[in-house]
Write an enzyme that holds these catalytic residues in place. Structure first.
Site, PDB file in Angstrom:
ATOM      1  N   ASP A 210      -3.447  -7.573  -3.799  1.00  0.00           N
ATOM      2  CA  ASP A 210      -3.627  -6.248  -3.200  1.00  0.00           C
ATOM      3  C   ASP A 210      -2.948  -5.276  -4.151  1.00  0.00           C
ATOM      4  O   ASP A 210      -1.725  -5.151  -4.169  1.00  0.00           O
ATOM      5  CB  ASP A 210      -2.988  -6.171  -1.812  1.00  0.00           C
ATOM      6  CG  ASP A 210      -3.268  -4.834  -1.114  1.00  0.00           C
ATOM      7  OD1 ASP A 210      -3.570  -3.852  -1.826  1.00  0.00           O
ATOM      8  OD2 ASP A 210      -3.188  -4.764   0.117  1.00  0.00           O
ATOM      9  N   HIS A 211      -3.754  -4.604  -4.985  1.00  0.00           N
ATOM     10  CA  HIS A 211      -3.159  -3.847  -6.087  1.00  0.00           C
ATOM     11  C   HIS A 211      -2.277  -2.708  -5.611  1.00  0.00           C
ATOM     12  O   HIS A 211      -1.420  -2.240  -6.349  1.00  0.00           O
ATOM     13  CB  HIS A 211      -4.257  -3.326  -7.029  1.00  0.00           C
ATOM     14  CG  HIS A 211      -5.125  -2.264  -6.445  1.00  0.00           C
ATOM     15  ND1 HIS A 211      -6.280  -2.551  -5.749  1.00  0.00           N
ATOM     16  CD2 HIS A 211      -5.024  -0.920  -6.464  1.00  0.00           C
ATOM     17  CE1 HIS A 211      -6.844  -1.429  -5.367  1.00  0.00           C
ATOM     18  NE2 HIS A 211      -6.108  -0.425  -5.780  1.00  0.00           N
ATOM     19  N   HIS A 273      -5.037  -2.531   2.312  1.00  0.00           N
ATOM     20  CA  HIS A 273      -4.110  -1.547   1.749  1.00  0.00           C
ATOM     21  C   HIS A 273      -3.270  -0.852   2.827  1.00  0.00           C
ATOM     22  O   HIS A 273      -2.035  -0.814   2.742  1.00  0.00           O
ATOM     23  CB  HIS A 273      -4.878  -0.471   0.969  1.00  0.00           C
ATOM     24  CG  HIS A 273      -5.655  -0.988  -0.198  1.00  0.00           C
ATOM     25  ND1 HIS A 273      -5.282  -2.111  -0.903  1.00  0.00           N
ATOM     26  CD2 HIS A 273      -6.782  -0.531  -0.802  1.00  0.00           C
ATOM     27  CE1 HIS A 273      -6.147  -2.322  -1.882  1.00  0.00           C
ATOM     28  NE2 HIS A 273      -7.061  -1.388  -1.830  1.00  0.00           N
TER      29      HIS A 273
END
Length: 523
Positions: A210-211, A273
């Site tokens: 999950d950047h 996110h």
């Protein structure tokens, strides 16, 4: 360094040399001998994020000299063709300056294997390539498999890796797998995906990217909360009125119709996110910043989230219509190439969540995301309660709003505090003022791109920033009832509400907060 500074440092600990001490956190952590196999090398993710991040890590001296990058795709390429693809991606998207000597060393470890995911011969060639790299590049049997591919293909690739002995490592070596969101499209599919991965890789060898968790400001949420005594005492329902978490994009779906239609804003952003951001903002203090301790607190928080009873009043969804964005006239979602004319996929989603614990009882969390909104911004806004009474004349405070702490995740990383202050003059007039902290102007160090941090953590085997399957499944437990409710609305002919491109979303989202006597922030 002055002699005084030197005496002071050695006086505190005469045995400690900060240039040699392996425990000194100022020293960079360099990946061990290893290689990375990248599936999906022709996709946007690989070209715009993964390949440039690998070069940037090499440029910063954080990859071992013998690091190898192997591409796998259905292209009739030689190694040098793949090297050219990487070169073009680096030239266009890398964060750090291009240096020929760094590139030359990195490119020596490039390999390419041509084939599709059902091609047994291709995976045999991949196994031979890895063995050759262990021999010629000293990668030591340490390899990570990065699946930058659609989730539907995960099972095929993982099965082939197991079938051809690529998931097995020798003594002291490791094999890891990296998967990108979405982690399924609902709870059932997420469980199936987790089972597929667990059958082949050990739990500590699975890294779910999950950047957003790699962004500097997201990590700074923990520092803000737990390293400062001024914030933690008021981080609760006694002082906080509500919390808004926003991820807004000013672009449309671009060429992603094939991916986006049927997925939508809630699955694409809220399930991962925004719920991860919420867990970091609302969780209790962990016993340490080790991965296990962080996961315990995040899972406890996600388990405590409750949906309001009336989803019609506490959720909103929409689709962008034609309008103006960035000074250009743009088409609506339903007119985009590849989108079905009657698609019910939402490009805007807003939901209300409650947390069923003592810290947050009665404090709503409002999460929203959308495309073609007023500007590109991701932020967390902690909105505080008003004072219990004002002894000021109402005219003196008519321009005063609630105190707010805003954590800006992108694009200009930093924090802002809004509070009331007296206007200079002879009368007692109070007006909002802000104090602003920006990473770019405060620190001389440039923030690494999120993928740099995350890829390095994979190679180091450091898991704190990667959600475990328990977190993924808890997130789907929260979102699934909302998606089911919206699907039932579709069956009744109640489609997502249209909103103008360049606006801040549909009117139903404003009504959602207005029912509670609140309004959305306009970043």
């Amino acid at each position: 360094m002055s002699s005084g500074a030197a005496r002071s440092d050695t006086g505190r600990n005469p045995q400690r040399n900060p240039l040699r001490d392996p425990l000194d956190r100022r020293l960079p952590r360099i990946a061990p001998p290893c290689g990375l196999v990248l599936f999906g090398v022709t996709g946007d993710l690989s070209r715009k994020k993964v390949m440039p991040a690998i070069y940037d890590l090499a440029n910063r001296g954080l990859l071992p000299p013998g690091f190898s990058l192997t591409g796998f795709a259905r292209r009739d390429w030689a190694d040098q063709d793949f090297a050219q693809v990487v070169h073009d991606s680096v030239e266009e998207h890398a964060r750090t300056p291009f240096r020929e000597e760094v590139w030359d060393q990195l490119a020596e470890g490039f390999r390419f294997v041509s084939g599709d995911f059902s091609d047994d011969a291709a995976f045999e060639r991949l196994r031979a390539t890895i063995e050759e790299l262990d021999e010629t590049r000293g990668t030591g049997g340490n390899h990570a498999f990065y699946l930058a591919i659609p989730p539907g293909a995960f099972g095929d690739v993982v099965g082939q890796l197991r079938e051809h002995g690529l998931t097995e490592s020798g003594a002291g070596a490791w094999r890891r797998v990296v998967v990108e969101k979405p982690f399924g499209h609902d709870l059932a599919s997420a469980r199936k995906l987790n089972t597929t991965l667990d059958e082949v890789f050990s739990d500590g060898s699975i890294f779910r990217i999950d950047h957003y968790l790699g962004k500097e400001t997201v990590q700074n949420i923990l520092a803000l909360r737990f390293a400062n005594t001024m914030f933690e005492p008021i981080w609760n329902a006694n002082y906080v009125d509500h919390v808004q978490i926003t991820m807004a994009e000013d672009v449309g779906i671009g060429g992603r119709a094939g991916y986006y239609d049927g997925i939508g804003a809630a699955r694409d952003v809220i399930q991962n996110h925004l719920l991860q951001l919420m867990s970091l903002v609302a969780m209790e203090e962990p016993t340490s910043f080790e991965a296990a301790a962080l996961r315990i607190e995040k899972q406890k928080l996600l388990s405590s989230i409750r949906l309001p009873d009336d989803l019609a009043a506490t959720t909103a969804r929409g689709q962008y219509a034609a309008g103006w964005a960035g000074g250009e006239k743009v088409t609506g979602f339903l007119q985009e190439d590849g989108i079905a004319p009657k698609s019910a996929t939402e490009t805007f989603a807003a939901i209300t969540l409650d947390v069923d614990n003592r810290r947050w009882a009665g404090v709503p969390f409002y999460l929203r995301t959308g495309k073609r909104l007023g500007r590109r911004v991701t932020e967390v806004a902690i909105v505080f309660k008003r004072p219990p009474h004002h002894f000021f004349n109402p005219d003196a405070t008519e321009e005063l709003t609630q105190n707010v702490l805003v954590i800006r995740v992108q694009p200009d990383e930093g924090m802002t505090v809004r509070f009331g202050s007296k206007v200079p003059g002879t009368t007692m007039e109070i007006r909002d003022v802000t104090m602003d902290f920006a990473y770019g102007s405060t620190f001389t160090e440039a923030s690494p791109e999120a993928y740099e941090r995350l890829i390095l953590d994979v190679l180091l085997g450091d898991p704190p920033l990667f959600p475990r399957h328990e977190e993924v499944e808890l997130s789907w437990r929260i979102l699934d009832p909302i998606l089911d409710f919206w699907a039932a609305q579709d069956q009744k002919g109640k489609r997502p509400e249209a909103y103008d491109s360049g606006s801040w979303g549909p009117a139903s989202a404003d009504a959602m907060l207005a029912r509670d006597g609140r309004v959305w922030r306009r970043p």
